[in-house]
Each structure stands twice: as C-alpha cells, then as structure tokens.
Scaffold this motif. Sequence first.
Motif, short mmCIF file in Angstrom:
data_model
loop_
_atom_site.label_atom_id
_atom_site.label_comp_id
_atom_site.label_asym_id
_atom_site.label_seq_id
_atom_site.Cartn_x
_atom_site.Cartn_y
_atom_site.Cartn_z
N TYR A 52 0.97 -1.13 0.21
CA TYR A 52 -0.14 -0.07 0.00
C TYR A 52 0.81 1.22 0.02
CZ TYR A 52 -4.22 -2.42 1.29
OH TYR A 52 -5.37 -3.43 1.39
N PRO A 53 0.41 2.40 -0.64
CA PRO A 53 1.26 3.48 -0.51
C PRO A 53 1.04 4.15 0.77
CG PRO A 53 -1.02 3.88 -1.40
CD PRO A 53 -0.98 2.62 -1.18
N ASP A 54 1.95 5.30 1.05
CA ASP A 54 1.71 5.91 2.43
C ASP A 54 0.47 6.65 2.20
OD1 ASP A 54 1.96 7.74 4.49
OD2 ASP A 54 3.48 9.04 3.72
N PRO A 55 -0.49 6.23 3.43
CA PRO A 55 -1.75 6.84 3.39
C PRO A 55 -1.87 8.28 3.47
CG PRO A 55 -1.38 5.68 5.29
CD PRO A 55 -0.08 5.48 4.70
N GLU A 56 -0.89 8.75 4.10
CA GLU A 56 -0.79 10.53 4.27
C GLU A 56 -0.12 11.03 3.23
OE1 GLU A 56 -2.54 12.08 6.52
OE2 GLU A 56 -3.08 10.18 7.26
N ALA A 57 0.55 10.28 2.12
CA ALA A 57 1.40 10.86 0.92
C ALA A 57 2.33 11.99 1.58
CB ALA A 57 0.50 11.40 -0.05
N ARG A 58 2.96 11.68 2.46
CA ARG A 58 3.75 12.84 3.15
C ARG A 58 4.81 13.36 2.23
NH1 ARG A 58 4.31 9.08 8.46
NH2 ARG A 58 4.14 7.86 6.70
N GLU A 59 5.40 12.72 1.75
CA GLU A 59 6.46 13.17 0.73
C GLU A 59 6.00 14.00 -0.39
OE1 GLU A 59 9.52 10.24 -0.72
OE2 GLU A 59 9.50 9.25 1.35
N LEU A 60 4.91 13.60 -0.79
CA LEU A 60 4.30 14.21 -2.04
C LEU A 60 3.68 15.72 -1.32
CD1 LEU A 60 3.32 15.12 -4.69
CD2 LEU A 60 1.55 13.51 -4.25
N LYS A 61 3.14 15.80 -0.28
CA LYS A 61 2.67 16.75 0.55
C LYS A 61 3.67 17.88 0.84
CE LYS A 61 -0.69 16.01 3.98
NZ LYS A 61 -1.46 15.10 4.63
N GLU A 62 4.78 17.30 1.06
CA GLU A 62 5.92 18.24 1.30
C GLU A 62 6.29 18.81 0.14
OE1 GLU A 62 10.34 17.57 2.52
OE2 GLU A 62 9.13 16.20 3.57
N ILE A 63 6.39 18.44 -1.07
CA ILE A 63 6.61 19.01 -2.19
C ILE A 63 5.44 19.97 -2.91
CG2 ILE A 63 6.99 18.45 -4.77
CD1 ILE A 63 8.70 15.93 -3.71
N LEU A 64 4.39 19.46 -2.50
CA LEU A 64 3.23 20.52 -2.77
C LEU A 64 3.00 21.63 -2.11
CD1 LEU A 64 0.49 17.74 -3.76
CD2 LEU A 64 1.29 19.33 -5.22
N ALA A 65 3.43 21.42 -0.57
CA ALA A 65 3.50 22.57 0.11
C ALA A 65 4.36 23.55 -0.39
CB ALA A 65 3.92 22.17 1.49
N ASP A 66 5.30 23.06 -0.69
CA ASP A 66 6.67 24.13 -1.23
C ASP A 66 6.07 24.48 -2.37
OD1 ASP A 66 9.35 25.16 -1.30
OD2 ASP A 66 9.42 23.72 -3.20
N PHE A 68 3.13 25.35 -3.66
CA PHE A 68 2.25 26.34 -3.29
C PHE A 68 2.29 27.32 -2.25
CE2 PHE A 68 -0.80 22.77 -4.61
CZ PHE A 68 -1.13 23.38 -6.04
N GLY A 69 3.72 27.29 -1.64
CA GLY A 69 3.95 28.22 -0.48
C GLY A 69 3.09 28.13 0.52
N ILE A 70 2.73 26.92 1.14
CA ILE A 70 2.02 26.82 2.30
C ILE A 70 2.70 25.74 3.16
CG2 ILE A 70 0.01 27.66 1.58
CD1 ILE A 70 -0.89 24.45 1.09
N LYS A 71 2.05 25.23 4.32
CA LYS A 71 2.45 24.24 5.16
C LYS A 71 1.83 22.89 4.94
CE LYS A 71 3.78 27.35 9.14
NZ LYS A 71 2.76 27.86 9.91
N GLU A 72 2.34 22.04 5.25
CA GLU A 72 1.87 20.62 4.87
C GLU A 72 0.31 20.44 5.58
OE1 GLU A 72 5.03 17.82 5.65
OE2 GLU A 72 6.35 19.53 4.96
N GLU A 73 0.45 20.91 7.12
CA GLU A 73 -0.75 20.57 7.78
C GLU A 73 -1.88 21.64 7.11
OE1 GLU A 73 2.44 21.50 8.85
OE2 GLU A 73 2.39 23.11 10.13
N ASN A 74 -1.46 22.31 6.24
CA ASN A 74 -2.71 23.02 5.74
C ASN A 74 -3.23 22.60 4.37
OD1 ASN A 74 -1.02 25.79 6.95
ND2 ASN A 74 -3.17 25.41 7.39
N LEU A 75 -2.92 21.27 4.13
CA LEU A 75 -3.36 20.66 3.06
C LEU A 75 -3.72 19.15 3.07
CD1 LEU A 75 -1.05 18.77 1.09
CD2 LEU A 75 -0.32 21.03 0.74
N THR A 76 -4.83 18.62 2.28
CA THR A 76 -5.12 17.11 2.16
C THR A 76 -5.20 16.98 0.55
OG1 THR A 76 -6.09 15.30 3.09
CG2 THR A 76 -7.55 17.29 2.59
N LEU A 77 -5.18 15.60 0.35
CA LEU A 77 -5.32 15.27 -1.06
C LEU A 77 -6.35 14.39 -1.29
CD1 LEU A 77 -1.24 14.46 -1.70
CD2 LEU A 77 -2.43 16.74 -1.76
N GLY A 78 -6.99 14.61 -2.68
CA GLY A 78 -7.76 13.75 -2.99
C GLY A 78 -7.62 13.18 -4.56
N ASN A 79 -8.29 12.04 -4.87
CA ASN A 79 -7.97 11.58 -6.24
C ASN A 79 -8.79 12.41 -7.14
OD1 ASN A 79 -8.88 9.22 -8.43
ND2 ASN A 79 -7.03 8.51 -7.12
#
Length: 354
Positions: A52-66, A68-79
């Motif tokens: 299974y993948p990382d359920p929190e997609a942490r590494e991707l969230k880190e890159i996305l936060a960067d 979009f110029g925001i913090k990881e805790e301010n985002l969640t992902l959808g399909n």
Amino acid sequence: MIPQRIRELEAYKTEVTPASVRLSSNEFPYDFPEEIKQKVLEELKKVPLNKYPDPEARELKEILADFFGIKEENLTLGNGSDELIYYLSIAVGELYMPVYIPVPTFPMYEISAKVLGRPVVKVQLGENFDIDLEKSLELIEKEKPVLGYFAYPNNPTGNLFSRKKVEEIRDKGVFCVIDEAYYHYSGETFLEDALSREDTVVLRTLSKIGMASLRVGILIGKEEIISEINKVRLPFNITYPSQVIAKVLLTEGREFLMEKIDEVIRERERLFEEMKKIEGVEVFPSKANFLLFRTPYPAHAVYQELLKRDVLVRNVSYMEGLQKCLRVSVGKPEENDRFLEALQESVMFLSRSL
Ligand SMILES: Cc1ncc(COP(=O)(O)O)c(C=O)c1O
C-alpha cells in the motif's frame, strides 16, 4: 433498492469522440520531455507494487506545500479535486442543509450534492457571467444554504467572479469552497482567506498543469478544517505510482512546467484576438486555459463542422444561459492554428447553408 435520487442522475460524460486536434477537456497541451519521463520510470521501478502507498502521502505533500508556498498541515489530497468536492459535500453542514451553486459551472458540485440527497440552490449568473448578488442574497435568506461552490475562474465561462460578491455571500454564513483548478492561468487566489478563516477553503489540482493522468487534487485550509475533512477521506486514496510520479514531475519538471504555462497564457490571448476577428464569432475573455465562444448558429452544427475538420471542442450549449455556446481549450500553437482555420471555415459554411 436504488433510490429515486440516484436513478434520476446521469453518469458524468466526457468527450471521447476521436479527432486529431483535441481541445475539449481543458488538458495541458504538453507532455513532459523524454529525459524527465526517464526519471519517472527509474523512480517507478523502485515502487513495491505489492505494498500500500503512504496513506498520508507525506513526501508528496511536502513537495506540494513548497510548490504552493504553504505548510503541509494546511493541505490534504484527493483522487482529483472531484473526490475532494464529494468530501466537502459530505462534511460541510448537515445533509439536509442546502448547497449554493452559481450556474452555469462545473457539474460535479451539483452531482455530489444530489448523490447525497442535499438540496441545491442554483442561481443563474448575471451580467458578464458574474454572480447575481441580489438574487443570490434573496435565495440565501430564504433557503439558508450553508455551503457554496465557486469555480474561480469559472468553468466554462472563463471569468473570475467579483471577490466582493463572494465575500458578501460568505458573510451570510455560507462556507465557501473556492475551486482554483485554473489558478496557474489566472494568478488570482483566496489562499490567504483559506489559511486564516474557518469558512473558506481553496481547491487546486494537478490536472490542468500537465498531470491529469495522476488524479491529484489538493484541498487547502486551516489545520482544524483539514483534519476534519481527513476523517472522511478514503484510506490510500492517492496511489503509490501517482505519489511517486507527481514528486518527480513537480521537482525535476518544474521549470519545464512553468515555461509552458506561460506559453499557454500567451496562446490564450492570441487565440482570443484571432477569434474576435472571425465574423459572427463572439468570444468571451478568459482567465483560464480555455475560451467560451458563441456563434449565430446551432452549437451542435458548429461542433459537427469542426469535427469534420478533425477538431474536437466541447458543446456547452445545454448549460443554463449558454445557448449556442461552445468551449475550446488552449492547445499548442499549431493546434490553435488548426482550430482557427476550422472555425473560420465552419462559420463561413454555416452562414451560406443555414
Ligand atoms: C472548475 C473545475 N474544478 C475541478 C475540476 C476537476 O479537477 P480534477 O481533475 O482534479 O478532478 C475541473 C475539471 O475540468 C474543473 O473545471
């Protein structure tokens, strides 16, 4: 056993008609270059397909936060942001409380509400496809919707709603979902509000910037809101390959992406100017990667004439207030040239034959 509200729905349809110039789905016209795809393949090889993948997609969230110029805790992902729209329709307000939708707009807002049996308050857009504030406030007072969807810029009209009008609607107690699927083509955002208020969230997506195949949508909001929406999210909703590919493309492919986004914006402006010159064509200004246009002829006839010339666009004339309207996505310069030529020929042909 299947309730009436589901039986009455129609499955979401997308354009699958074959054509060599496909300008119907607001996709990014460019695929990533070979060397970047090679890197994607190398990274994909490392993916354990049995896990299974990382359920929190942490590494991707880190890159996305960067990104979009925001913090990881301010985002969640959808399909895709489609999935996040469902989550918001489930989680914001009780299910008997109405959803406000200015129309015509992206159909998933209404579909998600209807699937859940939520009442919908639809208000026809007014002048210049902006929100009809008077009518909206009147209906909000009466129906008390608690959730509102604003595509910003709007699909399929391409314009940005007046920010003040959105704010006035929000002041009436409507939780505002600002869907910024086309953000990279408009540069306008409610991000600050989403990060500081509990009644506003922003939706973004990778689909309109070259990664539609991955199905990654992003919900941005205050940590308190994000953690509640996370409880509704299906486990492992972002696949392992999507997480890995998005990471490579958003890092190694970032420069390429930014360059091409600028090109799409330049092409949008060129297309707009050229379409204005075609007699009988009314084209509307756009802050997205597509243009809405109207001709004096039935939209299905224009659609068919374009298709005869191997160009596929979207017939949106079935939508509220968009009689005789079609939508064309901005393509590569050579695709846009083919479209312009086909449109010119089509309206000329129709002016003689109808
Ligand atoms: C306004 C708007 N929101 C969301 C989407 C869907 O995005 P995704 O591919 O992330 O589900 C679209 C797609 O056309 C759109 O136009």
